[in-house]
Write a protein that holds these residues in place. Sequence first.
Motif, PDB file in Angstrom:
ATOM      1  N   PHE A 228       0.842  -1.188   0.000  1.00 24.38           N
ATOM      2  CA  PHE A 228       0.000   0.000   0.000  1.00 24.38           C
ATOM      3  C   PHE A 228       0.883   1.246   0.000  1.00 24.38           C
ATOM      4  O   PHE A 228       1.951   1.242   0.615  1.00 24.38           O
ATOM      5  N   VAL A 229       0.437   2.298  -0.653  1.00 23.88           N
ATOM      6  CA  VAL A 229       1.041   3.614  -0.492  1.00 23.88           C
ATOM      7  C   VAL A 229       0.218   4.342   0.560  1.00 23.88           C
ATOM      8  O   VAL A 229      -0.961   4.641   0.356  1.00 23.88           O
ATOM      9  N   ILE A 230       0.850   4.611   1.698  1.00 20.20           N
ATOM     10  CA  ILE A 230       0.137   5.144   2.849  1.00 20.20           C
ATOM     11  C   ILE A 230       1.030   6.118   3.610  1.00 20.20           C
ATOM     12  O   ILE A 230       2.155   5.776   3.980  1.00 20.20           O
ATOM     13  N   GLN A 231       0.537   7.336   3.787  1.00 18.07           N
ATOM     14  CA  GLN A 231       1.240   8.377   4.556  1.00 18.07           C
ATOM     15  C   GLN A 231       2.675   8.583   4.074  1.00 18.07           C
ATOM     16  O   GLN A 231       3.610   8.728   4.852  1.00 18.07           O
ATOM     17  N   GLY A 232       2.840   8.596   2.758  1.00 18.60           N
ATOM     18  CA  GLY A 232       4.140   8.877   2.182  1.00 18.60           C
ATOM     19  C   GLY A 232       5.095   7.701   2.163  1.00 18.60           C
ATOM     20  O   GLY A 232       6.273   7.863   1.810  1.00 18.60           O
ATOM     21  N   LYS A 233       4.629   6.516   2.546  1.00 12.91           N
ATOM     22  CA  LYS A 233       5.464   5.323   2.560  1.00 12.91           C
ATOM     23  C   LYS A 233       4.838   4.218   1.697  1.00 12.91           C
ATOM     24  O   LYS A 233       3.632   4.219   1.442  1.00 12.91           O
ATOM     25  N   LEU A 234       5.681   3.293   1.261  1.00 11.44           N
ATOM     26  CA  LEU A 234       5.211   2.057   0.641  1.00 11.44           C
ATOM     27  C   LEU A 234       5.280   0.988   1.716  1.00 11.44           C
ATOM     28  O   LEU A 234       6.368   0.587   2.140  1.00 11.44           O
ATOM     29  N   LEU A 235       4.123   0.535   2.194  1.00 13.39           N
ATOM     30  CA  LEU A 235       4.054  -0.459   3.262  1.00 13.39           C
ATOM     31  C   LEU A 235       3.805  -1.826   2.640  1.00 13.39           C
ATOM     32  O   LEU A 235       2.816  -2.022   1.927  1.00 13.39           O
TER      33      LEU A 235
ATOM     34  N   PRO B   6      -3.780 -14.760   6.464  1.00 12.22           N
ATOM     35  CA  PRO B   6      -4.443 -13.458   6.659  1.00 12.22           C
ATOM     36  C   PRO B   6      -4.246 -12.530   5.470  1.00 12.22           C
ATOM     37  O   PRO B   6      -3.236 -12.608   4.767  1.00 12.22           O
ATOM     38  N   TYR B   7      -5.246 -11.668   5.242  1.00  9.40           N
ATOM     39  CA  TYR B   7      -5.169 -10.629   4.226  1.00  9.40           C
ATOM     40  C   TYR B   7      -5.102  -9.273   4.926  1.00  9.40           C
ATOM     41  O   TYR B   7      -5.503  -9.151   6.087  1.00  9.40           O
ATOM     42  N   CYS B   8      -4.618  -8.274   4.197  1.00  6.59           N
ATOM     43  CA  CYS B   8      -4.448  -6.932   4.759  1.00  6.59           C
ATOM     44  C   CYS B   8      -5.311  -5.914   4.027  1.00  6.59           C
ATOM     45  O   CYS B   8      -5.430  -5.968   2.799  1.00  6.59           O
ATOM     46  N   TYR B   9      -5.854  -4.948   4.779  1.00  2.46           N
ATOM     47  CA  TYR B   9      -6.569  -3.803   4.222  1.00  2.46           C
ATOM     48  C   TYR B   9      -6.155  -2.559   5.021  1.00  2.46           C
ATOM     49  O   TYR B   9      -5.662  -2.667   6.145  1.00  2.46           O
ATOM     50  N   THR B  10      -6.388  -1.394   4.464  1.00  2.00           N
ATOM     51  CA  THR B  10      -6.102  -0.165   5.211  1.00  2.00           C
ATOM     52  C   THR B  10      -7.066   0.942   4.816  1.00  2.00           C
ATOM     53  O   THR B  10      -7.572   0.969   3.690  1.00  2.00           O
ATOM     54  N   ASP B  11      -7.309   1.844   5.765  1.00  2.00           N
ATOM     55  CA  ASP B  11      -8.107   3.044   5.500  1.00  2.00           C
ATOM     56  C   ASP B  11      -7.217   4.276   5.437  1.00  2.00           C
ATOM     57  O   ASP B  11      -7.704   5.400   5.400  1.00  2.00           O
ATOM     58  N   GLY B  12      -5.890   4.071   5.469  1.00  2.00           N
ATOM     59  CA  GLY B  12      -4.947   5.178   5.456  1.00  2.00           C
ATOM     60  C   GLY B  12      -4.435   5.555   6.820  1.00  2.00           C
ATOM     61  O   GLY B  12      -3.496   6.345   6.940  1.00  2.00           O
ATOM     62  N   ASN B  13      -5.032   4.994   7.858  1.00  5.96           N
ATOM     63  CA  ASN B  13      -4.622   5.266   9.233  1.00  5.96           C
ATOM     64  C   ASN B  13      -4.366   3.964   9.984  1.00  5.96           C
ATOM     65  O   ASN B  13      -3.303   3.749  10.547  1.00  5.96           O
ATOM     66  N   LEU B  14      -5.369   3.089   9.949  1.00  6.76           N
ATOM     67  CA  LEU B  14      -5.238   1.769  10.548  1.00  6.76           C
ATOM     68  C   LEU B  14      -4.990   0.733   9.458  1.00  6.76           C
ATOM     69  O   LEU B  14      -5.503   0.854   8.345  1.00  6.76           O
TER      70      LEU B  14
END
Length: 388
Positions: free
Chosen positions: A227-234, A276-284
């Motif tokens: 994910f691209v999140i808060q300026g990082k590639l996680l 497990p799978y991963c999801y994000t809302d940009g914060n959590l």
Amino acid sequence: MRTIKGLPSAVPRDSDESKFPFHTIQNETDSQAGTPVVREIYGDLITNLYALLSDVGIEPNEIEDSEIAGYQLLEAFKKFANILNDVEQVLTLNGTVWSVNFDIDNLPDKYVFVARTTAEYNASVSYTFTGTDDNSYSLSSATGFNASDVVLVVIDQSGVRVIGLTKESTESDINTGFGTPLAFNDGAKMYYLEEGNVLSDAPSINNIQNTIRIAEGNGTLYVYDAFVIQGKLLCFCWISDVQTYKFYQFDLSDLDTAIAVNVSGISIPTGSNNEPYCYTDGNLVYITNQAGTTANENELAGLLYDPDAATLTLNISRVLHANFTKSTNAVIQGTDIITFIAGSLRKYDMVAASETNLGDYNSVLGVIFRFNGETYYSNGELAKKWTV
């Protein structure tokens, strides 16, 4: 700046501090001495006025100011810039606190300024706002905004309001010709994940999987999702020989340096795999199967992401509707997880644990993803904005 109060006590002045905390000039009369015209009293004032003229590029013309010659000081004030709201500030998110790098305690109620944001606004999160001093207020945004958006901030003491100024310019259709976009991207640049490589439309390609393998010292590591999140590639990674999952992050300006992300508050199992799978809302960052600790895929662990500290900390646990089926073809909108599996569009409320059937589109197969604050659908080279 020097004050009259700071002068030696023998210097005549009006010292009534109930009216004049720094004392003031006293007129000379027949019965009392007046405050002298000396450098210690007038020098700083005059020097500051000269500095103000110079700062805006006005040279004193050595002519007495008047209606005929003009008023150079007034001209300078008209050109003078305010360093708070005449420049673009940075509105930074750390956890659930938005902040700016200046003092807000002495600003008037409903003070406004323009800023550029570092992260996406999430309507389901309770935010606060602060400066470099003591005051803090609740923060909300009716318009919402994305990372790197320009916003108007109103410091209302009953609640700071943030108004997005660039959200309307988001294109309704975008090109996705390089492959399958990342499931979540809060930036303005499109990225794709293909066989351990991150690609962009620049064009650019980085073998992040190999970089992480070297950092981990394990050639069986696979980048499972990113994910691209808060300026990082996680990156969410699977290490097959020890059967465990780990997170790594990259700065978007340096996709050749992998940094391990520490997970706390919950332990991802080693030696077993509940996939497990991963999801994000940009914060959590939400991980199904309670971060791999259970076979129940409708149990989610919500971890708070801190990109500066490179940490993920357990923040909340959610149990979704029993019909929830995990899929990489899913996005989070507010408190809902939207899945699109074999043409079946479903919405799962993470708070109410409810399921809503949004329709079966058996002839419309493709992927859904979040980009720059919007949900898109793509089945090829063009992505269409979806309102779901």
